[in-house]
Design a protein around this motif. Sequence first.
Motif, short mmCIF file in Angstrom:
data_model
loop_
_atom_site.label_atom_id
_atom_site.label_comp_id
_atom_site.label_asym_id
_atom_site.label_seq_id
_atom_site.Cartn_x
_atom_site.Cartn_y
_atom_site.Cartn_z
N ILE A 148 -18.42 29.62 34.28
CA ILE A 148 -19.19 30.80 35.37
C ILE A 148 -20.69 30.71 34.25
N SER A 149 -21.88 31.09 35.01
CA SER A 149 -23.49 30.99 34.03
C SER A 149 -22.99 32.91 32.73
N PRO A 150 -24.04 32.24 32.14
CA PRO A 150 -23.75 33.27 31.16
C PRO A 150 -24.18 35.22 32.12
N SER A 163 -21.02 37.75 28.30
CA SER A 163 -20.57 37.11 28.28
C SER A 163 -20.84 36.14 26.39
N ALA A 164 -21.49 35.99 25.93
CA ALA A 164 -21.57 35.22 24.61
C ALA A 164 -20.36 36.27 23.66
N SER A 165 -20.74 37.56 23.87
CA SER A 165 -19.89 38.30 22.52
C SER A 165 -18.22 38.45 23.52
N GLN A 242 -21.43 40.69 41.43
CA GLN A 242 -21.37 40.16 42.28
C GLN A 242 -20.92 38.73 42.96
N SER A 243 -21.77 38.06 43.25
CA SER A 243 -22.55 37.35 43.64
C SER A 243 -21.98 35.87 42.63
N LEU A 244 -21.98 36.15 41.46
CA LEU A 244 -22.09 35.72 40.82
C LEU A 244 -20.02 35.01 40.58
N PHE A 245 -19.68 36.36 40.31
CA PHE A 245 -18.24 36.15 40.21
C PHE A 245 -17.90 36.03 41.62
N LYS A 246 -18.18 36.19 42.38
CA LYS A 246 -17.54 36.09 43.53
C LYS A 246 -17.09 36.42 44.49
N ILE A 262 -13.35 31.79 34.34
CA ILE A 262 -12.48 32.08 35.59
C ILE A 262 -11.16 30.91 35.98
N ILE A 263 -10.14 32.12 35.58
CA ILE A 263 -8.44 31.65 35.57
C ILE A 263 -7.91 32.24 37.10
N TYR A 264 -8.49 33.60 37.31
CA TYR A 264 -8.05 33.99 37.87
C TYR A 264 -8.70 35.21 39.02
#
Length: 282
Positions: A148-150, A163-165, A242-246, A262-264
């Motif tokens: 995933i992107s930041p 996401s970095a944190s 929402q789009s980033l995570f599909k 993303i693993i799940y």
Amino acid sequence: MKKYWLTAAASLLLFMLLTPLGGYGGHHVKFSVANFVFCGFTYFSLRNIVPSEQRLTMAGVIALPPLLICIFLHSLHFSDTFYALPSSLAHFTGIAAGLFLTFANSLKKAVFIPLFVAATIWGTTTGYDFWTNKSFFGTYTGAVNEQISPFDLHTSDGRTVSSASLKGQFVVLDFWNTGCVSCFKKFPLLQEYYTQYGNNSKIKFFAVNIPLLRDAPGQADRIIKKDGYTFPVLLADNKQLQSLFKVNSFPTVIIIDPSQRIIYRGQLDGIDESLRELAEVR
């Protein structure tokens, strides 16, 4: 000819009576009920018909009303009705099972009936869970492997969670909105997981609210606190996340691993075993 018309009318009536189950009990419930009901209806309609050709004709008559309706509904909105497809097909597997029983001898019936019941129960439970994941989340098991992107999320008091944190931890994100009834039904389970694993430094839980235009400022956070939940709530600024995570439906649960993959992607109900495994990771 009259018996064919009466049988077709009875088949149509059964179909119409079973249809509401998809809305009230869920399509997994309709799957099992339609399978058993049409199996029984077909068997009792055909068992006293002696010529084999007439049995096949009558089975076709029974199948015709649901076939025409299902073809019309699924072709009209196939993507929207994809989730309901197995519960529609259950009418025809039931008819096929009933037809088989009219030709089978006692030994074959004794073998077939337990297998048919077991297959129907599996399809109603585990099988439909697989289908649900495929319909809404793109995979049968929920397992994915996507970079995933930041991204940035925000708390109700304006603090940023990036996401970095979160890097180096397993992160469970439960995407929801204030108009999603199913989301609210799942919150007690999310609270249960948060209570059980929330003190584990390797796992973070967040309910991620995707805002609706009608939402008032701070509404999502107030709803969660009012209902007594203690899991943290994060807010997305817009639907780009929402789009980033599909995320195509609500609720959707995402698990991110320490390397930001993303693993799940799937249902909250499907992560219990994964959480136990993550809690043991060193």
